[in-house]
Write a protein that holds these residues in place. Structure first.
Motif, PDB file in Angstrom:
ATOM      1  N   ARG A  30       0.845  -1.182   0.000  1.00 43.03           N
ATOM      2  CA  ARG A  30       0.000   0.000   0.000  1.00 43.03           C
ATOM      3  C   ARG A  30       0.886   1.239   0.000  1.00 43.03           C
ATOM      4  N   ALA A  31       0.391   2.321  -0.592  1.00 39.57           N
ATOM      5  CA  ALA A  31       1.149   3.571  -0.593  1.00 39.57           C
ATOM      6  C   ALA A  31       1.504   3.964   0.836  1.00 39.57           C
ATOM      7  N   GLY A  32       2.753   4.300   1.039  1.00 34.54           N
ATOM      8  CA  GLY A  32       3.234   4.667   2.367  1.00 34.54           C
ATOM      9  C   GLY A  32       3.995   3.558   3.064  1.00 34.54           C
ATOM     10  N   ASP A  33       3.875   2.313   2.588  1.00 38.16           N
ATOM     11  CA  ASP A  33       4.672   1.228   3.160  1.00 38.16           C
ATOM     12  C   ASP A  33       6.150   1.528   2.926  1.00 38.16           C
ATOM     13  N   ARG A  34       6.970   1.164   3.910  1.00 39.37           N
ATOM     14  CA  ARG A  34       8.396   1.486   3.809  1.00 39.37           C
ATOM     15  C   ARG A  34       9.254   0.324   4.288  1.00 39.37           C
ATOM     16  N   ALA A  35      10.488   0.312   3.813  1.00 40.34           N
ATOM     17  CA  ALA A  35      11.466  -0.679   4.263  1.00 40.34           C
ATOM     18  C   ALA A  35      12.856  -0.078   4.147  1.00 40.34           C
ATOM     19  N   LEU A  36      13.759  -0.586   4.971  1.00 36.53           N
ATOM     20  CA  LEU A  36      15.172  -0.225   4.899  1.00 36.53           C
ATOM     21  C   LEU A  36      15.936  -1.397   4.311  1.00 36.53           C
ATOM     22  N   VAL A  37      16.840  -1.107   3.389  1.00 34.52           N
ATOM     23  CA  VAL A  37      17.693  -2.133   2.799  1.00 34.52           C
ATOM     24  C   VAL A  37      19.130  -1.831   3.213  1.00 34.52           C
ATOM     25  N   LEU A  38      19.773  -2.790   3.871  1.00 39.41           N
ATOM     26  CA  LEU A  38      21.134  -2.610   4.377  1.00 39.41           C
ATOM     27  C   LEU A  38      22.152  -3.181   3.395  1.00 39.41           C
ATOM     28  N   PRO A  39      23.427  -2.842   3.552  1.00 41.39           N
ATOM     29  CA  PRO A  39      24.439  -3.294   2.590  1.00 41.39           C
ATOM     30  C   PRO A  39      24.559  -4.809   2.458  1.00 41.39           C
ATOM     31  N   ASP A  40      24.176  -5.569   3.499  1.00 41.71           N
ATOM     32  CA  ASP A  40      24.257  -7.024   3.395  1.00 41.71           C
ATOM     33  C   ASP A  40      22.998  -7.635   2.786  1.00 41.71           C
ATOM     34  N   GLY A  41      22.077  -6.799   2.298  1.00 45.84           N
ATOM     35  CA  GLY A  41      20.854  -7.278   1.680  1.00 45.84           C
ATOM     36  C   GLY A  41      19.696  -7.459   2.645  1.00 45.84           C
ATOM     37  N   ASP A  58      17.457  -5.990  -5.028  1.00 49.58           N
ATOM     38  CA  ASP A  58      18.455  -5.980  -6.107  1.00 49.58           C
ATOM     39  C   ASP A  58      18.784  -4.554  -6.538  1.00 49.58           C
ATOM     40  N   GLN A  59      17.745  -3.736  -6.730  1.00 49.68           N
ATOM     41  CA  GLN A  59      17.985  -2.369  -7.185  1.00 49.68           C
ATOM     42  C   GLN A  59      18.630  -1.529  -6.091  1.00 49.68           C
ATOM     43  N   ALA A  60      18.230  -1.748  -4.848  1.00 51.51           N
ATOM     44  CA  ALA A  60      18.783  -0.975  -3.732  1.00 51.51           C
ATOM     45  C   ALA A  60      20.276  -1.227  -3.579  1.00 51.51           C
ATOM     46  N   LEU A  61      20.707  -2.457  -3.734  1.00 55.48           N
ATOM     47  CA  LEU A  61      22.132  -2.763  -3.604  1.00 55.48           C
ATOM     48  C   LEU A  61      22.939  -2.082  -4.707  1.00 55.48           C
ATOM     49  N   ARG A  62      22.350  -1.946  -5.889  1.00 59.53           N
ATOM     50  CA  ARG A  62      23.033  -1.199  -6.950  1.00 59.53           C
ATOM     51  C   ARG A  62      23.156   0.282  -6.574  1.00 59.53           C
ATOM     52  N   LEU A  63      22.108   0.817  -5.979  1.00 59.34           N
ATOM     53  CA  LEU A  63      22.125   2.229  -5.615  1.00 59.34           C
ATOM     54  C   LEU A  63      23.122   2.512  -4.493  1.00 59.34           C
ATOM     55  N   LEU A  64      23.314   1.554  -3.600  1.00 58.20           N
ATOM     56  CA  LEU A  64      24.294   1.749  -2.537  1.00 58.20           C
ATOM     57  C   LEU A  64      25.696   1.917  -3.111  1.00 58.20           C
ATOM     58  N   ALA A  65      25.948   1.262  -4.238  1.00 59.37           N
ATOM     59  CA  ALA A  65      27.261   1.382  -4.874  1.00 59.37           C
ATOM     60  C   ALA A  65      27.426   2.729  -5.578  1.00 59.37           C
ATOM     61  N   GLY A  67      25.319   5.550  -4.932  1.00 52.51           N
ATOM     62  CA  GLY A  67      24.893   6.677  -4.113  1.00 52.51           C
ATOM     63  C   GLY A  67      23.721   7.442  -4.683  1.00 52.51           C
ATOM     64  N   GLU A  68      23.082   6.906  -5.710  1.00 51.53           N
ATOM     65  CA  GLU A  68      21.977   7.596  -6.363  1.00 51.53           C
ATOM     66  C   GLU A  68      20.634   7.130  -5.800  1.00 51.53           C
ATOM     67  N   SER A  69      19.582   7.793  -6.230  1.00 50.96           N
ATOM     68  CA  SER A  69      18.219   7.411  -5.871  1.00 50.96           C
ATOM     69  C   SER A  69      17.415   7.246  -7.158  1.00 50.96           C
ATOM     70  N   THR A  70      16.326   6.493  -7.099  1.00 47.64           N
ATOM     71  CA  THR A  70      15.540   6.261  -8.304  1.00 47.64           C
ATOM     72  C   THR A  70      14.125   5.843  -7.937  1.00 47.64           C
ATOM     73  N   LEU A 103      13.277   4.700  -4.185  1.00 48.86           N
ATOM     74  CA  LEU A 103      14.451   4.186  -3.488  1.00 48.86           C
ATOM     75  C   LEU A 103      15.430   5.336  -3.267  1.00 48.86           C
ATOM     76  N   GLU A 104      15.643   5.684  -2.012  1.00 48.60           N
ATOM     77  CA  GLU A 104      16.538   6.782  -1.652  1.00 48.60           C
ATOM     78  C   GLU A 104      17.783   6.235  -0.960  1.00 48.60           C
ATOM     79  N   ALA A 105      18.924   6.374  -1.616  1.00 49.90           N
ATOM     80  CA  ALA A 105      20.181   5.928  -1.020  1.00 49.90           C
ATOM     81  C   ALA A 105      20.651   6.966  -0.008  1.00 49.90           C
ATOM     82  N   VAL A 106      20.905   6.513   1.213  1.00 53.39           N
ATOM     83  CA  VAL A 106      21.385   7.396   2.279  1.00 53.39           C
ATOM     84  C   VAL A 106      22.817   6.980   2.597  1.00 53.39           C
ATOM     85  N   ILE A 107      23.760   7.761   2.117  1.00 53.75           N
ATOM     86  CA  ILE A 107      25.190   7.461   2.264  1.00 53.75           C
ATOM     87  C   ILE A 107      25.788   8.407   3.301  1.00 53.75           C
TER      88      ILE A 107
END
Length: 244
Positions: A30-41, A58-65, A67-70, A103-107
């Motif tokens: 549902r709109a507003g649901d959230r999750a955190l993705v850590l470097p170990d997946g 999968d996409q979040a781990l790419r963004l961690l490398a 530093g972008e968001s999408t 997906l917002e990468a927080v570095i």
């Protein structure tokens, strides 16, 4: 979720915040649901079922490398989308449904350790924070593993101990605020002391504590790794562009 994100920032752990911004049934998100993705997946939170979680991870781990968001769209039977900033992947689950997840990468910001409590050390903290650094004091112990720079401005107190710890840790930039003569004497006694920049800072004619701090921050920034330049367009691309 907010408290957990704050703890991760305090620990200097990078993460991706995934937020569902639109969902079409029969997806379970549902709109507003959230999750955190850590470097170990590891994922903490909920953004949909197994198929959605897998695509988000999968996409979040790419963004961690990078530093972008999408914006990620998970939808049945779609492989691409012409919209800028939108990544579209196919949803293989039989339940179907479409979900858009931002997906917002927080570095963590670059970490600057400052050893000392004099005017230059205080100015380094002020100027460093203004420049976006995470500035932390450093005593005689080792620097944090991801430190970008260690600057010693302690007027002779524990200088060699701190410098040696920074050298052992492989910190990219190590600077000593001292006169040229005294700085040379200090670093000559250190194994690998040639890596220590002393007097630290670019030669901009700095005299006051804030000016010296500015010259040191400028030197740190000038030496940081730079992204590779984008490739020049080939003849085909240039010709195609002339048709428009």
């Amino acid at each position: 979720m907010t408290g957990r994100a704050e703890r991760l920032r305090g620990e200097r752990t990078p993460y991706v915040l995934a937020t569902v911004v639109r969902a079409e049934r029969p997806t379970s998100a549902r709109a507003g649901d959230r999750a955190l993705v850590l470097p170990d997946g590891t994922m903490e939170g909920f953004v949909g079922g197994h198929c959605a979680e897998s695509a988000v991870r999968d996409q979040a781990l790419r963004l961690l490398a990078s530093g972008e968001s999408t914006l990620l769209r998970i939808t049945p039977g779609a492989e691409s989308d012409p919209l800028d900033g939108l990544v579209t992947v196919s949803n293989p689950c039989l339940s179907g449904g479409t979900v858009d997840v931002f997906l917002e990468a927080v570095i963590p910001p670059a970490l600057l350790h400052v050893h000392g409590d004099g005017p230059v050390a205080r100015a380094l903290a002020d100027v460093g924070r203004a420049a976006g650094f995470d500035v932390r004091p450093m005593a005689a112990g080792p620097p944090l593993p991801d430190a970008a720079a260690v600057v010693v401005a302690a007027h002779g107190r524990d200088e060699e101990t701190v410098l040696r710890a920074a050298l052992d840790a492989g910190v990219p930039y190590i600077g000593l605020i001292a006169s040229r003569k005294r700085g040379s004497s200090v670093v000559s006694a250190l194994d690998g002391g040639e890596r220590v920049r002393t007097p630290a800072g670019l030669d901009i004619g700095a005299r006051t504590a804030p000016e010296i701090a500015l010259s040191v921050l400028a030197e740190i920034l000038s030496l940081r790794p730079r992204p590779a330049p984008a490739p020049e367009p080939g003849p085909a691309a240039e010709t195609e562009g002339c048709r428009h």
